[in-house]
Enzyme design. Structure first.
Site, PDB file in Angstrom:
ATOM      1  N   TYR A  47       0.723   2.736  -3.559  1.00 19.12           N
ATOM      2  CA  TYR A  47       1.006   3.490  -4.780  1.00 19.12           C
ATOM      3  C   TYR A  47       1.205   4.971  -4.508  1.00 19.12           C
ATOM      4  CZ  TYR A  47      -0.974  -0.681  -7.080  1.00 19.12           C
ATOM      5  OH  TYR A  47      -1.263  -1.961  -7.487  1.00 19.12           O
ATOM      6  N   HIS A 105      -3.228  -6.327  -0.046  1.00 23.72           N
ATOM      7  CA  HIS A 105      -2.310  -6.164  -1.180  1.00 23.72           C
ATOM      8  C   HIS A 105      -1.351  -7.346  -1.300  1.00 23.72           C
ATOM      9  CE1 HIS A 105      -0.322  -2.780  -3.731  1.00 23.72           C
ATOM     10  NE2 HIS A 105      -0.254  -3.937  -4.332  1.00 23.72           N
TER      11      HIS A 105
END
Length: 275
Positions: A47, A105
């Site tokens: 992110y 992730h």
């Protein structure tokens, strides 16, 4: 706020997602969320906002032990040494001595699941991550982690919303005491304009988006992390935790298509794999 206890950690069932809040744009969103009462913040190396999240938390005046912070390692850093370096970088950016939850992730096609999860387990054993888990694993991968490798994961984070059934996965996770964290819980904004969700919302004097959040939080073992940058949206998601949907509402939501997937990158695993 309601919580879930799993693998020795207590997780607030509603968190703030920070996907697509790159750079410093995440800082004011996290600051506002913390001031409203959020205590669960979800970020990730990918992110590119861990530093902003860390700055917001450091300036909040809230004791670190009162917060639950999740971060994740990207799928090109899953070899043990690379994972440890990535984790150290995340801690540095977050300005923290530990995270509450550290997740894979996305799995990669060439990852050695056992080596990756063992390296993560070491971080947990040394207190750098209070709990570990995975995201976006299919059923065979989850079974391997839980039943073959036997690494104690606390959470599986996957796409889950009113248009996506996760019934088999949720049932399996419940039997193992593992929480399911729903990302994209508003189906990337689609819940807000859905006529059925809006009609349910009209009945309760709330929005369609709030109905979607309430539907998730009404399920055993489910955590939701809707992204929300604006103060009014953050507050609306908090308020959704107190909405109680009845059988008629649940029946209407059940009538929605349940085969929609909106997050499906080219490197994703085979979602339909069964063994």
């Amino acid at each position: 706020m309601d919580t879930i206890e799993t693998q020795g950690v207590t997780i607030p069932r509603l968190g703030l997602g920070t996907f697509r809040m790159p750079g410093v744009s995440a800082q004011p969103a996290v600051e506002t969320a913390l001031s409203l009462g959020y205590r669960h913040i979800d970020t990730a190396a990918m992110y590119e906002n861990e530093a902003a999240v860390g700055t917001a938390i450091a300036g909040s005046g809230i004791h670190r032990r009162e917060l639950f912070v999740t971060t994740k390692v990207w799928h090109d850093q899953l070899a043990p040494e690379a994972l440890q370096r990535a984790f150290a970088t995340s801690l540095e950016k977050l300005k923290m001595d530990y995270v509450d939850l550290f997740l894979v992730h996305w799995p990669s096609a060439d990852m050695d699941i056992a080596s990756t999860l063992t390296a993560m387990a070491r971080l947990r054993e040394h207190g750098y991550a209070r709990a570990i888990g995975v995201c976006n694993f299919n059923m065979p991968m989850i079974r391997r982690v839980v039943e073959d490798i036997r690494v104690p994961i606390a959470v599986h984070q996957i796409e889950y919303h009113p248009y996506r059934s996760q019934a088999p996965m949720l049932q399996y996770l419940r039997t193992k005491g593992i929480a399911l964290t729903a990302y994209a819980p508003l189906a990337q904004g689609r819940a807000a304009s859905d006529p059925i969700l809006q009609s349910i919302g009209l009945k309760h004097n709330v929005s369609g988006s709030q109905v979607a959040v309430a539907w998730l939080l009404g399920q055993e073992g489910v955590i939701a992390i809707p992204k929300a940058a604006r103060t009014e949206t953050q507050k609306a998601n908090l308020d959704a935790a107190s909405i109680r949907l009845d059988d008629e509402d649940l029946s209407l939501i059940a009538s929605l298509p349940k085969d929609q997937r909106f997050v499906n990158p080219p490197f994703a695993c085979d979602w339909n794999a069964t063994d």
